[in-house]
Design an enzyme around this catalytic site. Sequence first.
Site, short mmCIF file in Angstrom:
data_model
loop_
_atom_site.label_atom_id
_atom_site.label_comp_id
_atom_site.label_asym_id
_atom_site.label_seq_id
_atom_site.Cartn_x
_atom_site.Cartn_y
_atom_site.Cartn_z
N ASP A 475 0.83 -1.21 0.00
CA ASP A 475 0.00 0.00 0.00
C ASP A 475 0.87 1.26 0.00
O ASP A 475 2.08 1.22 0.29
CB ASP A 475 -0.92 0.00 1.22
CG ASP A 475 -2.24 0.72 0.96
OD1 ASP A 475 -2.31 1.49 -0.02
OD2 ASP A 475 -3.19 0.53 1.75
N ASP A 545 -10.28 2.46 -3.60
CA ASP A 545 -10.84 2.25 -2.26
C ASP A 545 -12.35 2.30 -2.27
O ASP A 545 -12.99 1.92 -1.29
CB ASP A 545 -10.30 3.33 -1.31
CG ASP A 545 -8.93 2.99 -0.75
OD1 ASP A 545 -8.45 1.86 -0.99
OD2 ASP A 545 -8.33 3.85 -0.08
#
Length: 730
Positions: A475, A545
């Site tokens: 990430d 997301d």
Amino acid sequence: MIKYFSENKAFMISGRSYSYCMYVNQSGYLQHLYYGKKIEESDIAFLIKTHGKSLEPCAHDINADMSTDRMPTEIGSFGKGDFHSATVIVRRSEGDAMSAFKYVSHRITEDAIKLNRLPCVRKADETLIITVKDEYSETEIDLRYSILNDSDVLVRNLIVRNNGTTDIDIKKAFSFCMQLPDNNKQYSALRLAGAWANEMNPVVTPLAEGTLRIESTRGYSSHEMNPFMAILQDSCDECSGECYGFNLLYSGNFAITAETHHNKTVRVQGGINDYMFDWHLSVGEEFVTPQSALCYSNAGLGGMSRAYHDFFRECIINPTYVYKSRPILLNNWEATYFDFTDEKLYPIIDEAGKLGMDMFVLDDGWFGKRNNDKSSLGDWYVNDKKLNGGLNSIIARCKKNNLKFGLWFEPEMVSEDSDLYRAHPDWAIAMKSITPSRARNQLILDLSKKEVVEYVFGAISKVLQENEIAYVKWDRNRDMTEFYSNSLLPDRQGEFAHRYVLGFYDLAQRLTTAFPKVLFEGCSGGGGRFDGGALYYFPQIWTSDNTDGLERAKIQWGASICYPLSAMSCHVSVCPNHQTQRTVPLETRGAIASLGILGYELDIAKLTEEEKDKIKEQISRYKQINNMILQGDLYRLSDPFISDYFCVLCVSHDKTKAYIVGERFHSSVSIQNPILKLVGLDENTNYRIEELDIIASGKALMNVGVPYPWLHECESWIWHVYEYTAKWRN
């Protein structure tokens, strides 16, 4: 095939259905001739006579420099009559930067040429290297063109060499330059724009005199603008017409420009963003630019997309994983966020095993003293107050349920409240005299420093060596602000942004090489680094997301314009959705997530038995169509940005089966549902649509079509289509 015509000093590059032509004109410039639908080798003399001679500068005219402005070129010069933006700008010791890049030599090699420290095509049939030299200095540039004979993608980049006796400074070094002619047609530019949780929106703008520039200055390719542009002719739509794609295989600050001249020609260029870029090149050194993937299509946007999908699968994505079934995973993030323990995770893991999933992934919060987003990034050791048995207890529970185990990292970041930062505050990107900008309470590690890359590699390697881990989610949750490294001299800070990207590539290369059995998934707060450079290391990337079943359909539609479904990681999450607060049926969330690498991100232990049965069915059906997601040809049927419906179709290469997913975005009063015409089938084959229990020829399904189903807003449908005489098979 690459062909050189010595009598004309001309080159013809031919792929599956395109030709790309150029020649050395009488003034020594490498002049662009043609890029479009495939033509014959015998046409090269015709092109030079009719499309070349009239635009080349006169070699013996004292005013010849001023006529280079109208010449379509393969590399734009600076300060000598070419008033377009230059491709390369080099400033020398005396401060001058004028250039005129002229042909010196060329060579043709078989296969691809590997780039130093940059992702690049894994294979090619041939590579053409044309060397040009600046008429006013000892700077040489290699223009590289790599092709696959059975592809419509042409790969380009360039290398700048300092063959002089003094150092130089590169102020700009784009990867490619090419010029589209005035075809008495209107050109438009398509780009994929957006923001966090709203990535990949297709935006089309007509081109007019002046320059359209897309770029990122955030240190990464960014949520806001993907490093891709397509130039469309006015007749281009999804299924027909001509278009040109330009995709940068690069993960940092970039720029792509479409510059429309007063004579209506369009010069397209792109590469590392020249904003605040300055690279010092010592005597004898060279600078390598990232590769770019150009694509021509005369079958509309859909044809371009399928060519890019094949290219990324065949030439960029790790061949170990590209056609290998990926695990259907459960990620705990939206189920627990930071609030978890061993005992809290066990019921979720147990349920994942019962539902037929393949993997459990432990997300943020397992390390250091990480109970929120304010601490511990960089401290890659287990938080044993949360996980009393360490990772081993979680891994053992996964094994008991026939699940593999995956783990989240954010390798490029550091928290100020961390052991790492207290020991090495100088490893964070910051300048002592300026308070650094913070996002998500974190700073960025300076990956331009070898010692930082070495530390991160060692810390993550230790975790992977000591635990049975099959998957890593990599990430990155903030953009870059301070472009500064305390390891670089003041006059070399313009190198920092690119050096950071090289450090990222170095770290990714080392980890993926050291742990070839670990599947690495890229993530940057969603799609903040969804690009061809990242795909070289990460076979799949977390697309956004935003997991809302309606918004995700749009995001995945936009991403598919350039990137294959197999590159998109797609999860079914809880409702009301945590990003939009919208409630979408579980069937729709599953249908949209099936158009990529399927996963789940919710507390499945809290679901009803009916919901669990639906997830079991989703997983079972997904495994039936998995190969088409990995290998199939994608056709976009109904654009959710301009209609009430989203619909795409994926067809197997042999055209024996197809998978159709649709969703109704908006309800309206209608007497009769519209007709959906299928595409990509074999018109002489009879097909059965399983869910409708109908049999029809491919010709009828494509020309007559099938009515859309009656649906309410956010409801979806799935149709399995297969050759009537064959059984459905994976």
